[in-house]
Write a protein that holds these residues in place. Structure first.
Motif, PDB file in Angstrom:
ATOM      1  N   PHE A 177      -3.080   8.926  -3.318  1.00 13.55           N
ATOM      2  CA  PHE A 177      -1.659   8.869  -3.663  1.00 13.55           C
ATOM      3  C   PHE A 177      -1.541   9.242  -5.129  1.00 13.55           C
ATOM      4  O   PHE A 177      -2.277   8.701  -5.956  1.00 13.55           O
ATOM      5  CB  PHE A 177      -1.091   7.454  -3.471  1.00 13.55           C
ATOM      6  N   ASP A 178      -0.645  10.133  -5.442  1.00 10.75           N
ATOM      7  CA  ASP A 178      -0.404  10.560  -6.822  1.00 10.75           C
ATOM      8  C   ASP A 178      -1.719  10.908  -7.535  1.00 10.75           C
ATOM      9  O   ASP A 178      -1.960  10.491  -8.664  1.00 10.75           O
ATOM     10  CB  ASP A 178       0.322   9.455  -7.615  1.00 10.75           C
TER      11      ASP A 178
ATOM     12  N   ILE B 195      -7.415   6.505  -2.958  1.00 10.20           N
ATOM     13  CA  ILE B 195      -7.235   5.107  -2.560  1.00 10.20           C
ATOM     14  C   ILE B 195      -8.283   4.734  -1.505  1.00 10.20           C
ATOM     15  O   ILE B 195      -8.838   3.644  -1.510  1.00 10.20           O
ATOM     16  CB  ILE B 195      -5.813   4.896  -1.991  1.00 10.20           C
TER      17      ILE B 195
ATOM     18  N   PRO C  41      -8.851  -7.918  -1.740  1.00  8.07           N
ATOM     19  CA  PRO C  41      -7.786  -8.263  -2.687  1.00  8.07           C
ATOM     20  C   PRO C  41      -6.612  -7.299  -2.591  1.00  8.07           C
ATOM     21  O   PRO C  41      -6.734  -6.205  -2.037  1.00  8.07           O
ATOM     22  CB  PRO C  41      -8.474  -8.154  -4.050  1.00  8.07           C
ATOM     23  N   SER C  42      -5.514  -7.704  -3.155  1.00  7.75           N
ATOM     24  CA  SER C  42      -4.304  -6.899  -3.157  1.00  7.75           C
ATOM     25  C   SER C  42      -4.586  -5.521  -3.758  1.00  7.75           C
ATOM     26  O   SER C  42      -5.240  -5.404  -4.791  1.00  7.75           O
ATOM     27  CB  SER C  42      -3.236  -7.640  -3.971  1.00  7.75           C
ATOM     28  N   GLY C  43      -4.132  -4.488  -3.066  1.00  7.48           N
ATOM     29  CA  GLY C  43      -4.256  -3.134  -3.604  1.00  7.48           C
ATOM     30  C   GLY C  43      -5.565  -2.435  -3.263  1.00  7.48           C
ATOM     31  O   GLY C  43      -5.785  -1.303  -3.683  1.00  7.48           O
ATOM     32  N   CYS C  44      -6.450  -3.068  -2.484  1.00  2.00           N
ATOM     33  CA  CYS C  44      -7.755  -2.449  -2.209  1.00  2.00           C
ATOM     34  C   CYS C  44      -7.665  -1.365  -1.137  1.00  2.00           C
ATOM     35  O   CYS C  44      -8.632  -0.643  -0.902  1.00  2.00           O
ATOM     36  CB  CYS C  44      -8.793  -3.493  -1.824  1.00  2.00           C
ATOM     37  N   GLY C  45      -6.522  -1.279  -0.438  1.00  2.00           N
ATOM     38  CA  GLY C  45      -6.346  -0.192   0.530  1.00  2.00           C
ATOM     39  C   GLY C  45      -6.310  -0.636   1.985  1.00  2.00           C
ATOM     40  O   GLY C  45      -6.366   0.209   2.888  1.00  2.00           O
ATOM     41  N   LYS C  46      -6.183  -1.921   2.233  1.00  2.00           N
ATOM     42  CA  LYS C  46      -6.189  -2.440   3.612  1.00  2.00           C
ATOM     43  C   LYS C  46      -5.046  -1.841   4.442  1.00  2.00           C
ATOM     44  O   LYS C  46      -5.256  -1.325   5.534  1.00  2.00           O
ATOM     45  CB  LYS C  46      -6.037  -3.977   3.615  1.00  2.00           C
ATOM     46  N   THR C  47      -3.832  -1.931   3.884  1.00  6.30           N
ATOM     47  CA  THR C  47      -2.667  -1.416   4.610  1.00  6.30           C
ATOM     48  C   THR C  47      -2.778   0.082   4.825  1.00  6.30           C
ATOM     49  O   THR C  47      -2.407   0.600   5.880  1.00  6.30           O
ATOM     50  CB  THR C  47      -1.379  -1.764   3.829  1.00  6.30           C
ATOM     51  N   THR C  48      -3.318   0.776   3.838  1.00 11.64           N
ATOM     52  CA  THR C  48      -3.478   2.231   3.970  1.00 11.64           C
ATOM     53  C   THR C  48      -4.394   2.556   5.158  1.00 11.64           C
ATOM     54  O   THR C  48      -4.104   3.474   5.937  1.00 11.64           O
ATOM     55  CB  THR C  48      -4.013   2.831   2.651  1.00 11.64           C
TER      56      THR C  48
ATOM     57  N   GLU D  33      -0.824  -8.507   7.730  1.00  6.31           N
ATOM     58  CA  GLU D  33      -0.372  -9.766   7.105  1.00  6.31           C
ATOM     59  C   GLU D  33       0.674 -10.431   7.996  1.00  6.31           C
ATOM     60  O   GLU D  33       1.640 -10.994   7.503  1.00  6.31           O
ATOM     61  CB  GLU D  33       0.245  -9.488   5.723  1.00  6.31           C
TER      62      GLU D  33
ATOM     63  N   HIS E 107      -5.363 -11.126   3.192  1.00 10.29           N
ATOM     64  CA  HIS E 107      -6.143 -11.388   1.982  1.00 10.29           C
ATOM     65  C   HIS E 107      -6.551 -12.861   1.948  1.00 10.29           C
ATOM     66  O   HIS E 107      -7.049 -13.358   0.956  1.00 10.29           O
ATOM     67  CB  HIS E 107      -5.377 -10.973   0.718  1.00 10.29           C
TER      68      HIS E 107
END
Ligand code: ATP
Length: 371
Positions: free
Chosen positions: A21-22, A26, A45-52, A167, A200
């Motif tokens: 991304f940008d 990721i 942790p938050s932002g590690c790419g799970k949702t991606t 989540e 998380h």
């Protein structure tokens, strides 16, 4: 644990997936195989790419490179609605003006499934989540947990190969969340659908999953059963991410036999179970869970052959008595002991000098890495 419900047939295969991304990568060359009927949790942790990762499986995001294979079919270039995958998000957004029945039936209607088939399928899905008596209610007449169950019924009614849960329980209060964890796991067994669950919350991951993937910065740090992840973390990141852990710096003095080394922790020397290929002088980390440490009472002037500490805090937790000890170096050590009122040994007083012991082989030894 019984994994009889998990087959060895791969149902989701991610091959060298990369996504930026940008201009920032990721997900980097991500490989993963999930088997039919498996409950896999992606933890990190938050932002590690799970949702991606979930969005790439669902087809809500296109990979820059790599392949997505579902049930043996390459779906990389196939749109989301044609993949046999459904997603339950944290905000499960039910249609407020529709009844529970209509909410669950909606997808089937859109697919043009005929009326006579819809009714029994919807009622079956509602029975699964124990809401068949609530079919005519509107969402606002349900509790948060019941609404979440409607969202799950809606996601399983068309019998997807894979259910992705992002989540999905985190909007629920603690008690409800615990109950939903049990229910979701039971439902997954009953349905035999592959669940890929993102959280998380490490406790949630340990209690629900057949298998856990621990992620950091778009990469897999460890892939294993809940027990492997908890008892044999591969590195400090995993060890620290899953529950409390004490990390001691140690120096190898000599190897005793294939399983054990003689090592120095602080000013004390002790035997440590160690499978690593280490030699005299090497620095290692000795990891001990709070529940694997024992506190032994000693007199103030004793000079015991073990580590010593001073009791600085005691927290009664019902099942356990948790203590914080301070070692002469200033390092703190967390200890969690089963609380038994008849056992006076567990009732240490503040600032008391104690010996810190553990059962040999309960420690994990890692090569030295940045703490
Ligand atoms: P959380 O637990 O907070 O939901 P996560 O592990 O699920 O985090 P992702 O949502 O996958 O993380 O996000 C990973 C990184 O990618 C984050 O830095 C995020 O800002 C970035 N990111 C995700 N989606 C986009 C997007 N559409 N555009 C730009 N950046 C994005």
């Amino acid at each position: 644990m019984n994994h009889a419900h998990v087959s060895h047939k791969p149902v989701v295969e991610l091959k060298s997936l990369t996504k930026s991304f940008d201009g920032k990568e990721i997900i980097s060359r991500f490989n993963l195989t999930v088997n039919d009927g498996e409950f896999l949790t992606i933890l990190g942790p938050s932002g590690c790419g799970k949702t991606t990762v979930l969005r790439l499986i669902a087809g809500l995001e296109d990979a820059d490179s790599g392949r997505v294979i579902i049930d043996g079919k390459d779906v990389t270039d196939i749109p989301a609605e044609q993949r046999h995958v459904n997603t339950v998000f944290q905000s499960y957004a039910l249609f407020p003006h529709m009844s529970v029945f209509e909410n669950v039936a909606f997808g089937l209607r859109m697919q043009g499934v005929d009326r006579t088939t819809i009714e029994p399928r919807v009622m079956e899905a509602l029975r699964m989540v124990q809401l068949d008596h609530y079919a005519s209610r509107k969402p606002h007449q349900l509790s948060g947990g019941q609404q979440q169950r409607v969202a799950i019924a809606r996601a399983v009614v068309n019998k997807p190969k894979v259910l992705l849960l992002d989540e999905s329980l985190s909007a629920l209060d603690y008690k409800l969340r615990k109950r939903m964890q049990m229910e979701l796991k039971q439902l997954q067994r009953k349905l035999g659908i592959t669940f890929i669950f993102v959280t998380h919350d490490q406790e949630e991951a340990l209690s629900m999953s057949d298998r856990i993937l621990v992620m950091r910065d778009g990469e897999i740090e460890q892939d294993g059963s809940p027990r492997e992840i908890y008892e044999e973390p591969k590195n400090l990141f995993v060890a620290r991410f899953i529950g409390e852990i004490n990390v001691f710096d140690a120096t190898v003095i000599k190897r005793m036999d294939e399983q054990r080394i003689w090592a120095r922790i602080e000013s004390r020397e002790c035997e440590v179970y160690c499978k690593l290929d280490v030699r005299a002088g090497d620095q290692v980390k000795v990891l001990l869970r709070p529940e694997d440490i024992r506190i032994e009472e000693i007199s103030d002037d004793a000079n015991p052959n073990g580590l010593i500490g001073y009791v600085r805090e005691r927290n009664y937790k019902g099942m356990t008595l948790d203590s914080v000890l301070e070692m002469p170096s200033g390092q703190t050590v967390m200890v969690s002991e089963f609380f038994n009122e008849d056992d006076p040994d567990v009732d240490h007083s503040l600032d008391q000098k104690v010996a810190i012991t553990w059962v040999e082989s309960w420690e994990v030894v890692l090569a030295d890495e940045k703490a």
